[in-house]
Design an enzyme around this catalytic site. Structure first.
Site, PDB file in Angstrom:
ATOM      1  N   GLN A  97       0.839  -1.201   0.000  1.00  0.00           N
ATOM      2  CA  GLN A  97       0.000   0.000   0.000  1.00  0.00           C
ATOM      3  C   GLN A  97       0.876   1.254   0.000  1.00  0.00           C
ATOM      4  OE1 GLN A  97      -3.409  -0.579   3.064  1.00  0.00           O
ATOM      5  NE2 GLN A  97      -1.908  -2.180   3.529  1.00  0.00           N
ATOM      6  N   HIS A 115      -1.418   1.336  -4.460  1.00  0.00           N
ATOM      7  CA  HIS A 115      -1.883   2.728  -4.346  1.00  0.00           C
ATOM      8  C   HIS A 115      -0.996   3.701  -5.110  1.00  0.00           C
ATOM      9  CE1 HIS A 115      -4.067   1.443  -0.398  1.00  0.00           C
ATOM     10  NE2 HIS A 115      -4.678   1.020  -1.471  1.00  0.00           N
ATOM     11  N   CYS A 143       1.192  20.295 -17.371  1.00  0.00           N
ATOM     12  CA  CYS A 143       1.512  19.356 -18.454  1.00  0.00           C
ATOM     13  C   CYS A 143       1.739  20.160 -19.736  1.00  0.00           C
ATOM     14  CB  CYS A 143       0.333  18.397 -18.634  1.00  0.00           C
ATOM     15  SG  CYS A 143       0.479  17.296 -20.040  1.00  0.00           S
TER      16      CYS A 143
HETATM   17  C1  BV8 Z   1     -11.967   2.453  -3.461  1.00  0.00           C
HETATM   18  C2  BV8 Z   1      -2.132   6.550  -1.505  1.00  0.00           C
HETATM   19  C3  BV8 Z   1     -13.791   2.048  -4.958  1.00  0.00           C
HETATM   20  C4  BV8 Z   1      -2.093   8.031  -1.394  1.00  0.00           C
HETATM   21  C5  BV8 Z   1      -3.871   5.618  -0.031  1.00  0.00           C
HETATM   22  C6  BV8 Z   1     -16.518   3.621   4.445  1.00  0.00           C
HETATM   23  C7  BV8 Z   1     -16.321   2.371   5.007  1.00  0.00           C
HETATM   24  C8  BV8 Z   1     -15.383   1.463   4.405  1.00  0.00           C
HETATM   25  C9  BV8 Z   1     -14.632   1.807   3.236  1.00  0.00           C
HETATM   26  C10 BV8 Z   1     -14.878   3.053   2.719  1.00  0.00           C
HETATM   27  C11 BV8 Z   1     -15.797   3.939   3.298  1.00  0.00           C
HETATM   28  N1  BV8 Z   1     -15.815   5.046   2.572  1.00  0.00           N
HETATM   29  C12 BV8 Z   1     -14.931   4.882   1.518  1.00  0.00           C
HETATM   30  C13 BV8 Z   1     -14.367   3.668   1.617  1.00  0.00           C
HETATM   31  C14 BV8 Z   1     -13.351   3.090   0.747  1.00  0.00           C
HETATM   32  C15 BV8 Z   1     -11.961   3.669   1.134  1.00  0.00           C
HETATM   33  C16 BV8 Z   1     -11.536   3.235   2.520  1.00  0.00           C
HETATM   34  O1  BV8 Z   1     -11.135   2.101   2.736  1.00  0.00           O
HETATM   35  N2  BV8 Z   1     -11.611   4.209   3.474  1.00  0.00           N
HETATM   36  C17 BV8 Z   1     -11.214   3.871   4.879  1.00  0.00           C
HETATM   37  C18 BV8 Z   1     -10.443   5.055   5.445  1.00  0.00           C
HETATM   38  C19 BV8 Z   1     -12.459   3.621   5.681  1.00  0.00           C
HETATM   39  N3  BV8 Z   1     -11.070   3.092   0.148  1.00  0.00           N
HETATM   40  C20 BV8 Z   1     -10.912   3.791  -1.006  1.00  0.00           C
HETATM   41  O2  BV8 Z   1     -11.384   4.888  -1.235  1.00  0.00           O
HETATM   42  C21 BV8 Z   1     -10.098   3.047  -2.059  1.00  0.00           C
HETATM   43  N4  BV8 Z   1     -10.798   3.088  -3.323  1.00  0.00           N
HETATM   44  O3  BV8 Z   1     -12.487   1.816  -2.557  1.00  0.00           O
HETATM   45  O4  BV8 Z   1     -12.481   2.594  -4.736  1.00  0.00           O
HETATM   46  C22 BV8 Z   1     -14.672   3.091  -4.395  1.00  0.00           C
HETATM   47  C23 BV8 Z   1     -14.746   4.292  -5.104  1.00  0.00           C
HETATM   48  C24 BV8 Z   1     -15.678   5.217  -4.633  1.00  0.00           C
HETATM   49  C25 BV8 Z   1     -16.377   5.045  -3.382  1.00  0.00           C
HETATM   50  C26 BV8 Z   1     -16.227   3.847  -2.688  1.00  0.00           C
HETATM   51  C27 BV8 Z   1     -15.352   2.859  -3.180  1.00  0.00           C
HETATM   52  C28 BV8 Z   1      -8.738   3.771  -2.279  1.00  0.00           C
HETATM   53  C29 BV8 Z   1      -7.891   3.609  -1.054  1.00  0.00           C
HETATM   54  C30 BV8 Z   1      -6.451   4.097  -1.351  1.00  0.00           C
HETATM   55  C31 BV8 Z   1      -6.230   5.478  -0.802  1.00  0.00           C
HETATM   56  N5  BV8 Z   1      -4.816   5.858  -0.939  1.00  0.00           N
HETATM   57  N6  BV8 Z   1      -2.558   5.945  -0.225  1.00  0.00           N
HETATM   58  C32 BV8 Z   1      -1.067   8.522  -0.402  1.00  0.00           C
HETATM   59  O5  BV8 Z   1      -0.414   7.702   0.259  1.00  0.00           O
HETATM   60  O6  BV8 Z   1      -0.915   9.753  -0.354  1.00  0.00           O
HETATM   61  S1  BV8 Z   1      -4.364   4.836   1.440  1.00  0.00           S
HETATM   62  C33 BV8 Z   1      -3.019   5.051   2.540  1.00  0.00           C
HETATM   63  O7  BV8 Z   1      -3.579   4.887   3.824  1.00  0.00           O
HETATM   64  C34 BV8 Z   1      -1.929   4.017   2.470  1.00  0.00           C
HETATM   65  O8  BV8 Z   1      -1.622   3.667   1.146  1.00  0.00           O
HETATM   66  C35 BV8 Z   1      -2.525   2.862   3.256  1.00  0.00           C
HETATM   67  O9  BV8 Z   1      -3.360   2.100   2.438  1.00  0.00           O
HETATM   68  C36 BV8 Z   1      -3.411   3.564   4.256  1.00  0.00           C
HETATM   69  C37 BV8 Z   1      -2.743   3.594   5.592  1.00  0.00           C
HETATM   70  O10 BV8 Z   1      -2.871   2.314   6.129  1.00  0.00           O
HETATM   71  P1  BV8 Z   1      -1.545   1.536   6.662  1.00  0.00           P
HETATM   72  O11 BV8 Z   1      -0.519   1.498   5.579  1.00  0.00           O
HETATM   73  O12 BV8 Z   1      -2.026   0.317   7.271  1.00  0.00           O
HETATM   74  O13 BV8 Z   1      -0.932   2.542   7.750  1.00  0.00           O
HETATM   75  P2  BV8 Z   1      -1.554   2.914   9.170  1.00  0.00           P
HETATM   76  O14 BV8 Z   1      -0.861   4.143   9.581  1.00  0.00           O
HETATM   77  O15 BV8 Z   1      -3.041   2.885   9.108  1.00  0.00           O
HETATM   78  O16 BV8 Z   1      -1.096   1.683  10.111  1.00  0.00           O
HETATM   79  C38 BV8 Z   1       0.288   1.452  10.308  1.00  0.00           C
HETATM   80  C39 BV8 Z   1       0.331   0.104  11.018  1.00  0.00           C
HETATM   81  O17 BV8 Z   1       1.717  -0.237  11.168  1.00  0.00           O
HETATM   82  C40 BV8 Z   1      -0.296   0.134  12.416  1.00  0.00           C
HETATM   83  O18 BV8 Z   1      -1.095  -1.032  12.583  1.00  0.00           O
HETATM   84  C41 BV8 Z   1       0.938   0.105  13.352  1.00  0.00           C
HETATM   85  O19 BV8 Z   1       0.664  -0.609  14.542  1.00  0.00           O
HETATM   86  C42 BV8 Z   1       1.934  -0.656  12.497  1.00  0.00           C
HETATM   87  N7  BV8 Z   1       3.346  -0.346  12.779  1.00  0.00           N
HETATM   88  C43 BV8 Z   1       3.874   0.837  13.186  1.00  0.00           C
HETATM   89  N8  BV8 Z   1       5.234   0.722  13.299  1.00  0.00           N
HETATM   90  C44 BV8 Z   1       5.540  -0.567  12.927  1.00  0.00           C
HETATM   91  C45 BV8 Z   1       4.339  -1.240  12.590  1.00  0.00           C
HETATM   92  N9  BV8 Z   1       4.311  -2.523  12.165  1.00  0.00           N
HETATM   93  C46 BV8 Z   1       5.513  -3.187  12.089  1.00  0.00           C
HETATM   94  N10 BV8 Z   1       6.719  -2.595  12.386  1.00  0.00           N
HETATM   95  C47 BV8 Z   1       6.762  -1.306  12.821  1.00  0.00           C
HETATM   96  N11 BV8 Z   1       7.928  -0.746  13.138  1.00  0.00           N
HETATM   97 ZN    ZN Z   2      -1.812  16.772 -20.335  1.00  0.00          ZN
END
Ligand code: BV8
Ligand code: ZN
Length: 238
Positions: A97, A115, A143
């Site tokens: 991701q 992503h 662009c």
């Molecule tokens: C889509 C790129 C179809 C950009 C990213 C309501 C309910 C459910 C779902 C939805 C909803 N409303 C909308 C949705 C869908 C939505 C979604 O899931 N929303 C969530 C917030 C509820 N998803 C989307 O929109 C996706 N598209 O579904 O399209 C659609 C279209 C229209 C309408 C509906 C559906 C697109 C999702 C992609 C978005 N882009 N990134 C950028 O980065 O700038 S998401 C971005 O956030 C990251 O890429 C990643 O995916 C996410 C963060 O999550 P994690 O990577 O897990 O990071 P996080 O900080 O959360 O956790 C870190 C973890 O690491 C923790 O657990 C921590 O304990 C652990 N950790 C910390 N240190 C360590 C460790 N582990 C090991 N070692 C360590 N040292």
């Molecule tokens: Zn263009």
């Protein structure tokens, strides 16, 4: 710690990793949780949206510029390197991701960026696409067709690149072992990948200091940082 899964790992034909921001934490890249998830008090989840970009493309570009600078100066850590080293012993696929490219910089050869990538850009209108490894002189950059360029990443509300998503689902559905590292599994559809693996009776392992929404589905949960846990996986194969 590994006894329960050592045989599954050694017998595995294909291991799929699903990774998130946590694996790059020790490379100095903030996650999306808690205070890490804030930039100039803006919620990262709100900034990474189409609306935020069209409301204020300059602000969103400043955010990506700062992240790109931070990422280009960052180095892959022992967690990234361990995953790439495992390729010597077994087929490894990385479904990430993260947009930081650190898996590839650590030497992993099969990485699907679910992503997008922070070094890729595309036009908001024509089909121009490119890579950018330096600072932009003017933001928002334009662009050659005169329209605004945007980071080639997937924003909330946008669908994932279908080709990549289909490949990811196929790999997840056909793996023997899936290792979920450094992700809260809060974001869909990436958070459904472990379900495809479970349906294929794959062995599920998570590496995360904290519980996640799928911890109860795991065969093994390793509550330590990825830089500590992942190198131990390599020693299993030696
Ligand atoms: C889509 C790129 C179809 C950009 C990213 C309501 C309910 C459910 C779902 C939805 C909803 N409303 C909308 C949705 C869908 C939505 C979604 O899931 N929303 C969530 C917030 C509820 N998803 C989307 O929109 C996706 N598209 O579904 O399209 C659609 C279209 C229209 C309408 C509906 C559906 C697109 C999702 C992609 C978005 N882009 N990134 C950028 O980065 O700038 S998401 C971005 O956030 C990251 O890429 C990643 O995916 C996410 C963060 O999550 P994690 O990577 O897990 O990071 P996080 O900080 O959360 O956790 C870190 C973890 O690491 C923790 O657990 C921590 O304990 C652990 N950790 C910390 N240190 C360590 C460790 N582990 C090991 N070692 C360590 N040292
Ligand atoms: Zn263009």
């Amino acid at each position: 710690m590994f006894e329960s899964v050592t045989k599954k790992l050694r017998d595995a034909r294909k291991i799929v990793f699903v990774t998130g921001a946590g694996i790059s934490h020790e490379s100095g890249i903030p996650t999306f949780r808690g205070k890490d998830g804030l930039w100039r008090n803006y919620d990262a989840m709100k900034l990474a949206t189409v609306n935020a970009f069209y409301d204020n493309p300059k602000l969103v570009w400043e955010w990506y510029n700062e992240r790109r600078k931070n990422i280009l100066y960052a180095e892959p850590n022992l967690g990234h390197k361990a995953i790439s080293e495992l390729e010597k012993y077994v087929k490894v696929i990385v479904l990430t991701q993260n947009i930081d490219g650190l898996h590839q910089r650590a030497g992993s050869t099969e990485v699907l960026e679910l992503h997008g990538s922070i070094v890729k850009i595309k036009c908001t209108v024509c089909d121009f696409k490119s890579e950018i490894l330096t600072e932009f002189t003017q933001i928002p950059p334009l662009c050659k067709c005169g329209n605004v360029l945007r980071p080639d990443v997937v924003w909330f509300g946008e669908s994932l690149p279908q080709e990549i998503w289909q490949q990811a689902v196929t790999h997840a559905s056909k793996c023997d072992v899936m290792i979920v590292v450094g992700t809260s599994l809060a974001v869909s559809p990436a958070n459904t990948l472990p379900i495809y693996a479970k349906q294929n009776n794959a062995t599920l392992i998570e590496i995360n200091p904290e519980e996640t929404i799928m911890s109860s589905d795991m065969n093994l949960s390793i509550r330590s940082p990825s830089v500590v846990a992942l190198p131990k996986f390599v020693s299993i194969f030696k």
